[in-house]
Design an enzyme around this catalytic site. Structure first.
Site: not given
Ligand code: PRP
Ligand code: URA
Length: 209
Positions: A104, A108, A200, A203
């Site tokens: 994400r 944006t 998160d 993380d």
């Molecule tokens: C997180 C999560 C989803 C996304 C959800 O991933 O694991 O993939 O956010 O958010 P959305 O519904 O608003 O798209 P992130 O983008 O933080 O990446 P990561 O898994 O690499 O930490």
């Molecule tokens: N991605 C995450 O990891 N946590 C949230 O709460 C939303 C998006």
């Protein structure tokens, strides 16, 4: 319209509470995500077709049920989705695993694709897309679109937590996709994090913050 199933099994709900706790460290967090995924895997495979086969028990020959050999695929959305693969794979070891890499954009909040590697026969498989978090729904909507663009027709989405906004976004674009959750939380905050959520997921799984 695809259904939204919130799995209320006591073991799943107990583990979710431990997962939400900010004091749960990386090792336990990872283990809990795996265990919860396995419990959810039990529910999402309820409709797998069976066939009768012959089996010889120590007593006699009999007929008994076995999976009819439907081809399955598990597709984690990288990175946090990776934490959900092993638990489900333990239940269905013959499933193939495809990967879709999305992050994400912090400005944006739009999903950006950085990796995609799927089984060559993806169009023949029933796919289970896994990601712990369904927040705005942007990542899941995009990942499911990649899969459909490559011929997939039967897709389930499995997330630990969702915000109502994410469920709505997926249903709006992909009304054929059933969504399985351990909890439908209250809302998103101003940073598009799920409230109360668990923070998160990526993380916390990988210890990167
Ligand atoms: C997180 C999560 C989803 C996304 C959800 O991933 O694991 O993939 O956010 O958010 P959305 O519904 O608003 O798209 P992130 O983008 O933080 O990446 P990561 O898994 O690499 O930490
Ligand atoms: N991605 C995450 O990891 N946590 C949230 O709460 C939303 C998006």
């Amino acid at each position: 319209m695809g259904k939204v199933v919130v799995i209320d099994h006591p073991l799943l709900q107990h583990k979710l509470t431990l997962l939400r706790d900010k004091n749960t460290g990386t090792k336990d967090f990872k283990q809990l995500v795996k265990e919860m995924s396995m419990l959810m895997g039990y529910e999402i495979t309820r409709d797998l077709p069976l066939q009768e086969i012959e089996v010889e028990t120590p007593i006699c020959l009999t007929k008994s049920k076995a999976l009819a050999g439907k081809k399955l695929g598990i597709v984690p959305i990288l990175r946090a989705g990776l934490g959900m693969v092993d638990g489900i794979l333990e239940l269905m070891p013959a499933a193939k695993v495809g990967h879709v890499g999305l992050y994400r954009d912090p400005e944006t909040l739009e999903p950006v694709e950085y990796y995609c590697k799927l089984p060559t026969d993806v169009e023949e498989r029933d796919l289970i897309v896994v990601d712990p978090m369904l927040a705005t729904g942007g990542s899941a909507v995009a990942a499911i679109k990649f899969l459909k663009d490559r011929g997939a027709t039967n897709i389930k989405l499995v997330c630990l937590l969702a915000a109502p906004e994410g469920v709505e976004a997926v249903q709006k674009v992909h009304d054929d996709v059933d969504i399985y959750l351990a909890s439908l939380d209250e809302r998103l905050n101003e940073h598009a994090y799920i409230v109360p959520g668990l923070g998160d997921a990526g993380d916390r799984l990988f210890g990167t913050k």
